[in-house]
Design a protein around this motif. Sequence first.
Motif, short mmCIF file in Angstrom:
data_model
loop_
_atom_site.label_atom_id
_atom_site.label_comp_id
_atom_site.label_asym_id
_atom_site.label_seq_id
_atom_site.Cartn_x
_atom_site.Cartn_y
_atom_site.Cartn_z
N GLN A 125 0.82 -1.21 0.00
CA GLN A 125 0.00 0.00 0.00
C GLN A 125 0.86 1.26 0.00
OE1 GLN A 125 -3.23 -2.26 2.83
NE2 GLN A 125 -3.23 -0.03 2.95
N ILE A 126 2.09 1.11 -0.47
CA ILE A 126 3.00 2.25 -0.64
C ILE A 126 3.36 2.35 -2.12
CG2 ILE A 126 5.21 3.28 -0.02
CD1 ILE A 126 5.15 1.66 2.55
N ILE A 127 3.09 3.50 -2.71
CA ILE A 127 3.37 3.74 -4.12
C ILE A 127 4.48 4.77 -4.24
CG2 ILE A 127 2.43 4.52 -6.33
CD1 ILE A 127 -0.32 3.62 -5.39
N VAL A 128 5.52 4.45 -5.01
CA VAL A 128 6.65 5.35 -5.21
C VAL A 128 6.66 5.82 -6.65
CG1 VAL A 128 9.16 5.61 -5.08
CG2 VAL A 128 7.97 4.16 -3.42
N PHE A 129 6.62 7.15 -6.85
CA PHE A 129 6.68 7.73 -8.19
C PHE A 129 8.01 8.47 -8.36
CE2 PHE A 129 1.99 7.78 -7.49
CZ PHE A 129 1.64 6.98 -8.56
N GLY A 130 8.64 8.30 -9.50
CA GLY A 130 9.80 9.11 -9.85
C GLY A 130 11.15 8.60 -9.39
N ASP A 180 7.71 14.47 -1.82
CA ASP A 180 6.42 14.91 -1.31
C ASP A 180 5.66 13.64 -0.96
OD1 ASP A 180 6.54 17.76 -1.49
OD2 ASP A 180 6.42 17.57 -3.66
N VAL A 181 5.35 13.46 0.31
CA VAL A 181 4.73 12.22 0.78
C VAL A 181 3.44 12.53 1.53
CG1 VAL A 181 5.03 10.15 2.19
CG2 VAL A 181 6.99 11.12 0.97
N LYS A 182 2.40 11.79 1.21
CA LYS A 182 1.14 11.96 1.91
C LYS A 182 0.34 10.67 1.83
CE LYS A 182 -1.15 14.08 -2.11
NZ LYS A 182 -1.92 15.27 -2.55
N VAL A 183 -0.71 10.61 2.63
CA VAL A 183 -1.58 9.44 2.64
C VAL A 183 -2.87 9.79 1.92
CG1 VAL A 183 -2.84 7.79 4.07
CG2 VAL A 183 -0.60 8.60 4.80
N GLU A 184 -3.26 8.96 0.99
CA GLU A 184 -4.49 9.17 0.24
C GLU A 184 -5.38 7.94 0.34
OE1 GLU A 184 -3.61 10.19 -3.77
OE2 GLU A 184 -2.42 11.97 -3.25
N GLN A 185 -6.68 8.17 0.26
CA GLN A 185 -7.64 7.08 0.22
C GLN A 185 -7.91 6.75 -1.26
OE1 GLN A 185 -8.99 5.30 2.69
NE2 GLN A 185 -8.08 6.46 4.37
N LEU A 186 -7.43 5.60 -1.69
CA LEU A 186 -7.60 5.19 -3.08
C LEU A 186 -8.71 4.15 -3.20
CD1 LEU A 186 -3.93 4.88 -4.39
CD2 LEU A 186 -5.44 6.87 -4.37
N SER A 187 -9.47 4.26 -4.26
CA SER A 187 -10.52 3.27 -4.53
C SER A 187 -9.91 2.06 -5.21
CB SER A 187 -11.61 3.88 -5.43
OG SER A 187 -12.26 4.94 -4.77
N ILE A 188 -10.17 0.89 -4.65
CA ILE A 188 -9.63 -0.35 -5.21
C ILE A 188 -10.76 -1.37 -5.38
CG2 ILE A 188 -7.39 0.01 -4.13
CD1 ILE A 188 -8.25 -2.18 -2.09
N VAL A 189 -10.52 -2.34 -6.25
CA VAL A 189 -11.48 -3.44 -6.43
C VAL A 189 -11.24 -4.46 -5.33
CG1 VAL A 189 -12.31 -5.26 -7.94
CG2 VAL A 189 -11.61 -3.07 -8.91
N LYS A 190 -12.18 -4.57 -4.42
CA LYS A 190 -12.05 -5.48 -3.30
C LYS A 190 -12.48 -6.89 -3.65
CE LYS A 190 -13.49 -6.04 1.53
NZ LYS A 190 -14.31 -5.46 2.64
N ASP A 191 -13.50 -7.00 -4.49
CA ASP A 191 -14.04 -8.33 -4.82
C ASP A 191 -14.91 -8.18 -6.05
OD1 ASP A 191 -14.55 -11.00 -4.71
OD2 ASP A 191 -15.54 -10.97 -2.75
N SER A 192 -15.43 -9.25 -6.52
CA SER A 192 -16.38 -9.24 -7.64
C SER A 192 -17.38 -10.37 -7.47
CB SER A 192 -15.64 -9.39 -8.98
OG SER A 192 -15.00 -10.66 -9.05
N ARG A 193 -18.52 -10.24 -8.11
CA ARG A 193 -19.53 -11.28 -8.02
C ARG A 193 -20.33 -11.33 -9.31
NH1 ARG A 193 -23.93 -8.62 -3.76
NH2 ARG A 193 -24.37 -6.74 -4.99
N PRO A 211 -6.31 3.11 2.49
CA PRO A 211 -5.28 4.12 2.75
C PRO A 211 -3.98 3.73 2.06
CG PRO A 211 -5.63 2.74 4.68
CD PRO A 211 -6.70 2.38 3.70
N THR A 212 -3.38 4.67 1.35
CA THR A 212 -2.17 4.40 0.57
C THR A 212 -1.17 5.53 0.78
OG1 THR A 212 -3.51 3.27 -1.10
CG2 THR A 212 -1.27 3.89 -1.72
N MET A 213 0.07 5.16 1.06
CA MET A 213 1.12 6.18 1.14
C MET A 213 1.65 6.46 -0.26
SD MET A 213 4.92 6.15 2.91
CE MET A 213 4.39 5.77 4.56
N ILE A 214 1.61 7.71 -0.66
CA ILE A 214 2.08 8.11 -1.97
C ILE A 214 3.38 8.88 -1.80
CG2 ILE A 214 1.54 9.30 -4.12
CD1 ILE A 214 -0.42 7.07 -3.47
N MET A 215 4.46 8.36 -2.40
CA MET A 215 5.78 9.01 -2.33
C MET A 215 6.13 9.51 -3.73
SD MET A 215 7.73 6.15 0.06
CE MET A 215 9.04 7.27 0.57
N ARG A 216 6.21 10.83 -3.86
CA ARG A 216 6.51 11.43 -5.17
C ARG A 216 7.82 12.20 -5.10
NH1 ARG A 216 0.80 12.30 -4.93
NH2 ARG A 216 -0.29 11.32 -6.68
#
Length: 221
Positions: A125-130, A180-193, A211-216
């Motif tokens: 749940q940590i995304i690193v950009f750049g 620049d680092v912050k926490v964002e609420q990202l929409s994800i696919v949890k399941d399908s039916r 909740p996802t930590m975004i590191m840019r």
Amino acid sequence: MQNTCKGDSYALSREEEMSSYLSNNTGLMIKKPSMITPVPKQKSKKPAAVRSRCRVPHVPLSIVAQRPKELYYSLLVPSAEKIDPYITIVSDARKDVLRITMVCMAVYESYLFALGLPSNFPKEQIIVFGHDRAKYIPCRSCEYGEKLIYHYELTVPADTAVEQYQQRICNDLNDHFQLDVKVEQLSIVKDSRSIKTKNGESVELIWDEQPTMIMRARRMV
């Protein structure tokens, strides 16, 4: 992050240590100089009652040797020791100083504390950009990973609120590593039916917020 005593000293267990996010480039290093910044004295509207009543772990010499004469300061130095990571928060009532010390921490671990996230926050749940992800989430078992571990220390007035010194830590880390680092609420696919419609069967996606930590990396001007 585990409470090690009745005071406010904490330690990261080995079970919470680095994952298998390895880079093929084993020569990666962050060659940043030590950071030492005087901190101006500021009063807090919401004091944080932090006291350590137990014996805290030994502070590495590489921190002690670079402590400036100023009462309030912040410093960040590369780790020269191979010890378990830990965080201590100690109040010195005689000098009216609150000392936050983070020992042998990877960059992302320091941000977890600064952002108020648990030490077992999932690395997926940590995304690193750049930048290469391994610079900030290194593998401790790799030889080059030892070069990506740091000590950080901050001293502030004893009545400084938790939110205030956490923000100061976050600002220091951002400036030193140009992030620049912050926490964002990202929409994800949890399941399908599967659902039945007039035209036959279809698939419904079930969404959730995570909740996802975004590191840019900051753009160089």
